[in-house]
Design a protein around this motif. Structure first.
Motif, PDB file in Angstrom:
ATOM      1  N   TYR A 131      27.357  41.221  41.921  1.00 48.47           N
ATOM      2  CA  TYR A 131      27.728  42.629  41.734  1.00 48.47           C
ATOM      3  C   TYR A 131      29.223  42.837  41.987  1.00 48.47           C
ATOM      4  CZ  TYR A 131      28.154  47.593  42.788  1.00 48.47           C
ATOM      5  OH  TYR A 131      28.560  48.903  42.824  1.00 48.47           O
ATOM      6  N   ALA A 132      29.743  42.228  43.066  1.00 44.63           N
ATOM      7  CA  ALA A 132      31.160  42.379  43.391  1.00 44.63           C
ATOM      8  C   ALA A 132      32.041  41.744  42.321  1.00 44.63           C
ATOM      9  CB  ALA A 132      31.450  41.754  44.762  1.00 44.63           C
ATOM     10  N   PHE A 133      31.601  40.586  41.819  1.00 44.93           N
ATOM     11  CA  PHE A 133      32.376  39.918  40.777  1.00 44.93           C
ATOM     12  C   PHE A 133      32.418  40.766  39.516  1.00 44.93           C
ATOM     13  CE2 PHE A 133      32.812  36.811  37.303  1.00 44.93           C
ATOM     14  CZ  PHE A 133      33.984  36.184  37.705  1.00 44.93           C
ATOM     15  N   ARG A 134      31.284  41.329  39.153  1.00 41.44           N
ATOM     16  CA  ARG A 134      31.243  42.178  37.961  1.00 41.44           C
ATOM     17  C   ARG A 134      32.057  43.448  38.173  1.00 41.44           C
ATOM     18  NH1 ARG A 134      31.487  42.461  32.753  1.00 41.44           N
ATOM     19  NH2 ARG A 134      30.629  44.424  31.949  1.00 41.44           N
ATOM     20  N   THR A 135      31.962  44.008  39.374  1.00 42.25           N
ATOM     21  CA  THR A 135      32.725  45.220  39.666  1.00 42.25           C
ATOM     22  C   THR A 135      34.215  44.948  39.621  1.00 42.25           C
ATOM     23  OG1 THR A 135      30.924  46.034  41.058  1.00 42.25           O
ATOM     24  CG2 THR A 135      33.098  47.025  41.387  1.00 42.25           C
ATOM     25  N   GLU A 136      34.619  43.795  40.174  1.00 41.49           N
ATOM     26  CA  GLU A 136      36.040  43.459  40.142  1.00 41.49           C
ATOM     27  C   GLU A 136      36.542  43.301  38.704  1.00 41.49           C
ATOM     28  OE1 GLU A 136      39.128  40.135  42.018  1.00 41.49           O
ATOM     29  OE2 GLU A 136      36.995  40.109  42.508  1.00 41.49           O
TER      30      GLU A 136
END
Length: 846
Positions: free
Chosen positions: A543-548
């Protein structure tokens, strides 16, 4: 998401079965919802058992083998010696039961406090008695009588075994042949004497009846005819016995061997619900001649977990022979402990079973106790986890020596110790697989269970809510670590460290659970929390990777739309302008006052257009004054002047932008209030200093931005507006540079934690030449009051500040009125200079 995931897994972990599965727990179809949940729970339990076994071995490393229980082993060497020895009666196995009774008696003579026989005798002995005990009885029962007689020589020192089965149909008392007559064998005042008499009848393979006769109990035996009845009466020592035809109503008073056994073996447990115990359906109890109050009776059945490993002992089970009254039956170790404690009193409270006031052991409400293994691995030989084992051959030699009045050959040091007599030879039943290794004899497991009881210790399973909270907590920790360290994924080395962080967190939890297990003997779930934390970490990382990625795309898109045309042209000509350099610049930072409250009040479809409109106005003002919008941070905007286009008027331009923005907002307020139902108020901070400016970032993302102390100071000034009730606060350097065109007033003198010298804070009031006489009078009055304040004339300063607040509505003056009041009440020290420390109360003077 982490919270939801942790809750779901936590519920699965808390829904657990401590002991072996019950027969009535029929698994649901795998494709059904309940079947899927059962399958997932079973999978989690399987992983948990792996960690449990590891912790058991760690506990065994720091434990000392118990010497309070000694194993007497009939091993292959013993059988070989017996076969080659001169005594024919023990040349073949199984040995006569009289020999077993002699061994028990010999062990008691050597000091054993109790002897447990890990042998079930559900049928009459197939062997003849070595030494006939009495005449008038068949040879098949004499061997059992001899064993019983030897055990009765040491009342209270022996415990016989029985076995149970939890599967199949319930075993009912056998009906046998029809007995049309009954013979009266005596009347007894109490149930104990009556049962003893009935036991002698049952030993002859005849039905017995206990029929009330007033306050007494009459014992009757079933016979085929009157002649058989008279013969039985004479054999049982009852002359002229009364013989009657049997009635159908007599069956209500019939006593089966199982009834006698249950009367002797069952126990009463205070505080325990028998309905929660494992209900057994089949019993293999000692044959009738072996039943006596002089011995205890306990189960030797050791059910394994679904993976085939024995991790505990069911100390209590329930048995209902006819589906009616429930009898609670103890395990062999529990029955032995009751004999040692000299009590039949059992009490269950707070997850422990108390044996009188002497011993206790952890046990769940289903009667199941986890074993604390006092060894890290099973040693070669019969003793298993116990400290000592003795070859049965040595006991036999001592028995033969004592029978022949010779000095015994071996000193076994059994004084005050419990002994379990078991078979570990090739004829023995299947050996047990345990957490400390396979191949452990059944008797060694039972001996370890008794050692736990005698030491009043064991393994306690943590309450389900503790496991659930641990699972949820580790899910939150996994998500938090993934969010906090996701920036490490920008490089290969960082990714390795990122994984190490997750592994370290999991290892830390496993270590903590292991510490609690070893030092407190409390079993806290590990597998479920680890899966919860690991999956939450993985999901949050994705999720964090996609959000970044989304944020990076948005920033690049926003930079392309809002970058100044001047910057675009200059960079196109000279890319070196994006390289970092240090120069004096002015930074502006603003945000919307009360935006959190506003975001809660407006729906997204109104909040986003309102925010976009504000940011558009702000960007237009910045570009109109030759500034650069650095970034948007929610409702905040950061801009700077003096780069990439050099100018010495960066402070003037920043002040001009602040005034123009307030003017633009004032013009838009009626429209916004009509369209969105809210007005916007902006607070800003401006500061000037040497800043590092240029294209900075990583290979994945870079911005033309500024860095330096002035950026942080601008943020502090913006936040301080709320304390003073102002709109635009500026640093001292900005006020000095722009004082020729703009009017400022000093608001405060503050000391920052990261600066050695105090800093003067000013308020931007407006452009020079644009003030009304009334406004000029208010400024003059404020300056006069401030002079009196720093001159320590607090009474005069308070009055002047009060006038500023009343006559001119000055919010800063109201702050000083309260400050003067405190200084009047508590005069400051002689070295007071009026400087306050930000981050504390305004009266906290240096």
């Amino acid at each position: 998401m982490a919270a939801l995931f942790g809750c779901l897994l936590g519920l699965l972990v808390s829904h657990r079965v401590t002991g072996p599965a019950r027969p009535e727990d029929t698994p649901a179809p795998l494709l059904s919802p309940s079947g899927f949940i059962d399958g997932l729970t079973s999978w989690l339990d399987g992983g948990e058992r792996v960690f449990y076994d590891w912790r058991i071995r760690q506990l065994g490393e720091v434990s000392e083998r118990s010497d309070r229980v000694v194993l007497v082993s009939i091993d292959d060497d013993t059988l070989a010696e017996a076969q080659q020895g001169p005594r024919a009666e023990i040349a073949a196995y199984p040995w006569p039961r009289q020999v077993m009774g002699g061994m028990v008696h010999r062990l008691v003579e050597e000091g054993a406090s109790v002897v447990m026989l890990d042998f079930t005798y559900p049928e009459l002995s197939p062997r003849a008695c070595v030494t006939p005990t009495r005449s008038g009885r068949g040879a098949l029962s004499q061997d059992d009588d001899a064993l019983r007689a030897l055990l009765d020589q040491d009342p209270g020192h022996s415990v016989l075994a029985f076995r149970w089965g939890a599967e199949g149909t319930r075993t009912l008392p056998p009906t046998g042949r029809l007995w049309p007559y009954r013979v009266r064998l005596g009347s007894y005042p109490n149930i104990t004497e009556a049962r003893t008499r009935a036991q002698s009848v049952l030993a002859l393979q005849r039905p017995a009846f206990l029929i009330p006769a007033g306050k007494a109990l009459e014992v009757w035996a079933g016979v085929a005819d009157e002649g058989e009845g008279r013969g039985l009466g004479e054999q049982m020592g009852t002359a002229a016995a009364s013989i009657q035809e049997r009635r159908a109503a007599d069956d209500a008073f019939r006593v089966a061997p199982a009834d006698l056994f249950l009367a002797l073996a069952s126990v009463q447990v205070q505080g325990l619900d028998p309905e929660k115990l494992l209900e057994v359906r089949q019993l293999q109890h000692p044959v009738t001649p072996l039943l006596s109050q002089a011995s205890g009776y306990g189960a030797t059945t050791l059910p394994a977990d679904p993976d085939g490993v024995v991790r505990g002992v069911p100390h209590l089970v329930a048995y209902s022979p006819r589906g009616g009254e429930r009898y609670v039956l103890p395990s062999l170790p529990l029955a032995a402990a009751m004999r040692l404690a000299g009590t039949q009193k059992l009490r269950y409270a707070d997850g422990r079973l108390f044996i009188g006031d002497t011993y206790s052991v952890p046990m769940d409400a289903a009667g199941y106790s986890l074993l604390r293994w006092e060894a890290a691995s099973a040693t070669r030989g019969a003793r298993g986890p116990l400290a000592r084992s003795i070859r049965a051959w040595n006991v036999l030699l001592n028995l033969f020596d004592s029978q022949e009045a010779r000095p015994v050959r071996f000193d076994h040091d059994l004084e005050g110790r419990a002994v379990i007599l078991t078979n570990t030879s090739s004829y023995a039943p299947e050996r047990r697989v345990t957490p400390i290794g396979p191949g452990i004899a059944n008797g060694a497991v039972l001996g370890q269970a008794l050692a736990n009881i005698l030491a009043s210790n064991g393994i306690t399973r943590a309450p389900p809510k503790v496991d659930m909270l641990a699972t949820m907590g580790l899910a939150f920790i996994g998500a938090f670590l993934a969010l906090s360290f996701s920036w490490l994924l920008r490089s290969v080395g960082g990714a390795f460290l990122f994984v190490c962080v997750a592994v370290a967190a999991g290892a830390g939890y496993v270590g903590a659970a292991g510490y609690v297990f070893v030092h407190e003997q409390v079993w806290i779930a590990v597998a479920g929390p680890l899966w919860s934390g690991g999956l939450a970490f993985l999901v949050t990382t994705l999720y964090a990777f996609r959000t970044e990625q989304d944020v990076r795309e948005f920033v690049h898109s926003a930079l392309g739309r809002y970058v100044s045309p001047d910057v675009a042209r200059l960079v196109a000509r000279d890319v070196s302008l994006m390289k970092p350099e240090r120069r004096q610049m002015t930074v502006y930072l603003c945000d919307i006052e009360g935006f959190t409250r506003l975001s809660q009040a407006l729906p997204p479809e109104q909040l986003v257009p309102l925010l976009n409109t504000f940011l558009t106005e702000m960007t237009a003002v910045v570009r109109a004054t030759a500034g650069q919008v650095d970034k948007y941070i929610g409702d905040s905007v950061m801009a700077f002047w003096g780069a990439p286009v050099r100018t010495d008027r960066h402070a003037h331009l920043a002040c001009e932008a602040a005034l123009k923005l307030h003017a633009a907002l004032a013009q838009k307020q009626p429209l916004w209030e009509k369209q969105f139902g809210h007005r916007l108020s902006v607070r800003a901070g401006i500061d000037t200093g040497d800043l590092l400016v240029g294209d900075m970032g990583s290979e994945l993302k870079s911005n033309y931005t500024v860095m330096g102390d002035a950026v942080g100071m601008a943020g502090r000034l913006e936040a301080a507006n709320k304390q003073y009730g102002t709109q635009v606060l500026v640093g001292h350097a900005t006020a000095q540079l722009a004082s020729d065109a703009y009017v400022f007033r000093e608001v405060d003198r503050v000391l920052l934690a990261d600066r050695p010298q105090p800093v003067r804070v000013h308020e931007l009031l407006g452009r020079r030449g644009e003030f009304s006489p009334e406004k000029q009078a208010g400024i003059a009055l404020y300056e006069k009051a401030l002079t009196a304040y720093y001159g320590r004339d607090f009474i005069v300063a308070q009055e002047l500040f009060r006038r500023c607040g009343v006559e001119h509505g000055d919010p800063v003056a109201r702050v000083y009125v309260e400050r003067c009041q405190r200084l009047i009440q508590t005069p400051p020290p002689e070295d007071w200079d009026g400087v306050i420390r930000w981050g504390r109360r305004s009266t906290d003077a240096r």
